[in-house]
Scaffold this motif. Structure first.
Motif, PDB file in Angstrom:
ATOM      1  N   ASN A   1       0.813  -1.218   0.000  1.00  0.00           N
ATOM      2  CA  ASN A   1       0.000   0.000   0.000  1.00  0.00           C
ATOM      3  C   ASN A   1       0.847   1.269   0.000  1.00  0.00           C
TER       4      ASN A   1
ATOM      5  N   ASN B   1      -2.702  10.015   8.688  1.00  0.00           N
ATOM      6  CA  ASN B   1      -1.734   8.963   8.978  1.00  0.00           C
ATOM      7  C   ASN B   1      -0.725   8.943   7.828  1.00  0.00           C
TER       8      ASN B   1
ATOM      9  N   THR C   1       0.776   5.004   4.461  1.00  0.00           N
ATOM     10  CA  THR C   1      -0.430   4.337   3.966  1.00  0.00           C
ATOM     11  C   THR C   1      -0.346   2.819   4.104  1.00  0.00           C
TER      12      THR C   1
ATOM     13  N   SER D   1      -2.882   0.936   8.765  1.00  0.00           N
ATOM     14  CA  SER D   1      -4.230   1.428   9.045  1.00  0.00           C
ATOM     15  C   SER D   1      -4.366   1.616  10.546  1.00  0.00           C
TER      16      SER D   1
ATOM     17  N   SER E   1      -2.610   9.443   3.662  1.00  0.00           N
ATOM     18  CA  SER E   1      -3.761   8.537   3.749  1.00  0.00           C
ATOM     19  C   SER E   1      -5.079   9.131   3.258  1.00  0.00           C
TER      20      SER E   1
ATOM     21  N   GLY F   1      -6.479   5.890   7.712  1.00  0.00           N
ATOM     22  CA  GLY F   1      -5.964   4.969   6.717  1.00  0.00           C
ATOM     23  C   GLY F   1      -6.660   5.248   5.403  1.00  0.00           C
ATOM     24  N   LEU F   2      -6.201   4.607   4.348  1.00  0.00           N
ATOM     25  CA  LEU F   2      -6.850   4.804   3.048  1.00  0.00           C
ATOM     26  C   LEU F   2      -8.314   4.402   3.133  1.00  0.00           C
TER      27      LEU F   2
END
Length: 425
Positions: free
Chosen positions: A214, A278, A281, A284, A383, A396-397
């Motif tokens: 990620n 954040n 990435t 999470s 993120s 997170g994403l």
């Protein structure tokens, strides 16, 4: 050195030529020079008047938002803890560009000519690198080394100091550093004639388990390798280009673990904190109720720290700036963009400290230019991803929450010491 908005410069030149084309030659030359000077002042005049160092706090005015040293002074004035560091050398962007061209050529004549012109400055730089302490890293004023960022982005087994510490040394009869493209680019984009080089202490970051696939880093992505070797994949050619570019820059860097630092990026626009993201990435945050409270508290803490820096900037009449802020296209975006507003970003790291709540302190890593769009410029949205403006808190994403929701999470939580190691799964 100045970062030239080249498209705008070319457009101004063409417009002047069209407007003055029918004048006699002597009059054309006079009017053309006058018009170019006015255009330069409009685009770059503020950059030529930038204040530096203590003058930012004493006199206020425009200063380069690309220089970490400027932000360290502001952090100190605001009482914000930062990574300890010391200036070990001062370099010029011109010297770095010349060094890259000469040393990369392997031509003894070019190297000798380079040392004749820049030897004293360059040798002071090399000696500074060789004099690093065992727990120190090299940090250029405008950027960290791309390879160091790549190694961290690939995943680590712990939070100890990496073997690579922000520089490379090679032969040619004596030791010479090699420079990556990112450092050269950011030095040349920064509108200052000289740039400090920092030796900074390595602080042990809090680490969390993540998935390196990620990453948004420059490092070699395993997924790209797979895409490039799949003849049925329509994106194979583009993936292959990315793989070759990464290998040329970093080689086949390998991950030695699946742990990543806990860091946060704060986005400031128009003098307000509009987003907290954040940073990595690969990780999470807020995945369970315990980390949700921890991460929410950290997000609000870094927001408050950034706000204390905003307060100092306002009190001193200082204006963080970059020539790219002057791009006229930005003024037509949304509600308009004020190039003299307070726009910047600031990054914080969670540092292990079992003496305080949650077992961590929030320490400033660096700060810099804003994240801007239409046209795109500045720091990565981390993120928040590329499809939205940084607003609220991105854990997170795909997990973005409003500040009000995050405040509610903290209000119902309980501050306590960690009862398990921070390198949790």
């Amino acid at each position: 050195m100045f970062s030239l908005p080249q498209t705008l410069v070319n457009r101004s030149i063409r417009a002047l030529r069209d407007r003055l084309g029918n004048l006699p030659e002597a009059e054309f030359r006079t009017e053309f020079e006058r018009g170019m000077e006015a255009g330069w002042q409009d685009l770059m005049g503020k950059a030529e008047r930038y204040v530096q160092g203590q003058h930012i706090l004493e006199k206020g005015g425009h200063f380069s938002s690309a220089s970490c040293g400027n932000w360290f002074l502001i952090a100190d004035a605001a009482g914000v803890e930062r990574i300890p560091g010391r200036v070990v050398a001062v370099i010029s962007p011109v010297m770095m560009l010349a060094a890259d061209a000469a040393l990369g050529s392997g031509d003894d004549v070019k190297i000798e000519d380079f040392l004749k012109n820049y030897g004293d400055q360059f040798n002071a730089f090399v000696n500074a690198i060789q004099g690093l302490g065992e727990n120190e890293m090299i940090r250029y004023d405008t950027a960290a080394d791309g390879r160091l960022k790549a190694e961290i982005a690939l995943g680590r087994s712990d939070g100890t100091i990496p073997e690579f510490r922000g520089y490379r040394l090679a032969g040619h009869g004596f030791k010479l550093p090699e420079f990556d493209e990112r450092i050269l680019r950011t030095l040349l984009e920064n509108p200052e004639d000289s740039s400090p080089v920092w030796a900074r202490e390595w602080l042990t970051p809090r680490m969390r388990t993540g998935d390196r696939s990620n990453a948004f880093s420059y490092s070699l992505n395993v997924a790209d390798v797979a895409r490039a070797s799949d003849p049925l994949n329509g994106d194979a050619a583009e993936a292959a280009i990315r793989v070759e570019e990464s290998r040329a820059e970093f080689g086949d860097l390998a991950s030695n673990g699946n742990l990543f630092p806990c860091e946060w990026r704060v986005f400031v626009k128009g003098g307000e904190v509009v987003g907290v993201g954040n940073y990595y990435t690969q990780v999470s945050r807020a995945r369970d109720s315990r980390d949700e409270i921890d991460a929410a508290a950290a997000a609000l803490e870094v927001k408050a720290l950034a706000e204390s820096m905003i307060e100092v900037i306002r009190e001193r009449g200082a204006i963080p700036h970059h020539p790219q802020y002057e791009n006229p296209a930005r003024r037509n975006f949304g509600k308009g963009f004020d190039p003299d507003g307070l726009h910047f970003s600031v990054d914080f790291m969670e540092v292990e400290d079992l003496r305080v709540p949650f077992g961590r302190r929030l320490v400033l890593v660096d700060a810099g230019v804003a994240h801007l769009r239409a046209p795109a410029f500045g720091v990565h949205p981390v993120s928040f991803g590329a499809e939205r403006d940084p607003e609220g808190v991105a854990f997170g994403l795909g997990d973005v929450r409003s500040f009000e929701v995050v405040e509610e999470i903290v209000s119902r939580g309980v501050f306590s010491q960690p009862d398990t190691p921070s390198m949790e799964t």
